[in-house]
Scaffold this motif. Structure first.
Motif, PDB file in Angstrom:
ATOM      1  N   THR A  27       0.948  -1.426   0.341  1.00 42.81           N
ATOM      2  CA  THR A  27      -0.018  -0.197  -0.095  1.00 42.81           C
ATOM      3  C   THR A  27       0.677   0.901   0.115  1.00 42.81           C
ATOM      4  O   THR A  27       2.054   0.979   0.240  1.00 42.81           O
ATOM      5  N   LEU A  28       0.223   2.620  -0.539  1.00 43.50           N
ATOM      6  CA  LEU A  28       1.177   3.772  -0.322  1.00 43.50           C
ATOM      7  C   LEU A  28       0.142   4.805   1.062  1.00 43.50           C
ATOM      8  O   LEU A  28      -1.001   4.396   0.359  1.00 43.50           O
ATOM      9  N   ASN A  29       1.496   4.725   1.289  1.00 42.04           N
ATOM     10  CA  ASN A  29       1.214   6.173   2.568  1.00 42.04           C
ATOM     11  C   ASN A  29       0.410   7.745   1.812  1.00 42.04           C
ATOM     12  O   ASN A  29       1.799   7.748   0.573  1.00 42.04           O
ATOM     13  N   ASP A  66      -9.149   3.594   4.457  1.00 41.89           N
ATOM     14  CA  ASP A  66      -8.230   2.962   5.242  1.00 41.89           C
ATOM     15  C   ASP A  66      -6.887   3.985   5.879  1.00 41.89           C
ATOM     16  O   ASP A  66      -5.841   3.463   6.140  1.00 41.89           O
ATOM     17  N   GLY A  67      -6.803   5.119   4.982  1.00 39.93           N
ATOM     18  CA  GLY A  67      -5.926   5.627   5.470  1.00 39.93           C
ATOM     19  C   GLY A  67      -4.130   4.873   4.412  1.00 39.93           C
ATOM     20  O   GLY A  67      -3.006   5.384   4.603  1.00 39.93           O
ATOM     21  N   ALA A  68      -4.679   4.424   3.680  1.00 42.02           N
ATOM     22  CA  ALA A  68      -3.169   3.953   2.514  1.00 42.02           C
ATOM     23  C   ALA A  68      -4.490   3.534   1.309  1.00 42.02           C
ATOM     24  O   ALA A  68      -5.367   3.816   1.121  1.00 42.02           O
ATOM     25  N   VAL A  69      -2.896   3.106  -0.057  1.00 41.20           N
ATOM     26  CA  VAL A  69      -3.790   3.330  -1.583  1.00 41.20           C
ATOM     27  C   VAL A  69      -3.586   1.777  -1.300  1.00 41.20           C
ATOM     28  O   VAL A  69      -1.771   1.961  -1.560  1.00 41.20           O
ATOM     29  N   SER A  70      -4.426   1.171  -1.391  1.00 39.96           N
ATOM     30  CA  SER A  70      -3.565  -0.283  -2.200  1.00 39.96           C
ATOM     31  C   SER A  70      -3.247  -0.052  -4.025  1.00 39.96           C
ATOM     32  O   SER A  70      -3.679   0.945  -4.400  1.00 39.96           O
TER      33      SER A  70
END
Length: 92
Positions: A27-29, A66-70
């Protein structure tokens, strides 16, 4: 490998180049997404150094909040960029 397959693998590799830096490896923050966009799409996306722009892009992509980019969420950005590039090619 075909040219298209090579490009698809390239997109995956670019995603992972940034996603493995902090937190979950897939994932990317927000900071990682900003780095990816700034370095990999500098001529494609405008105002990428502007934090509110990055915040908006991140918020739009983070579908499950969810605060992240999958990767699946990242593909939405890739799709949007491809659509825009396709339209721009036909304008020339």
């Amino acid at each position: 490998m075909t040219k298209l397959e090579d490009h698809l693998e390239g997109i995956i590799n670019i995603f992972h180049q940034y996603s493995v830096r902090v937190g979950h490896f897939d994932t990317l923050n927000k900071r990682e997404l900003k780095q990816l966009i700034t370095k990999e799409l500098p001529k494609t996306l405008q105002n990428t150094k502007d934090q509110p722009t990055i915040d908006k892009i991140f918020q739009d992509l983070d579908a499950d909040k969810d605060g992240a980019v999958s990767f699946e969420e990242f593909v939405v950005l890739v799709s949007r960029v491809l659509k825009t590039a396709h339209i721009d090619i036909h304008k020339e």
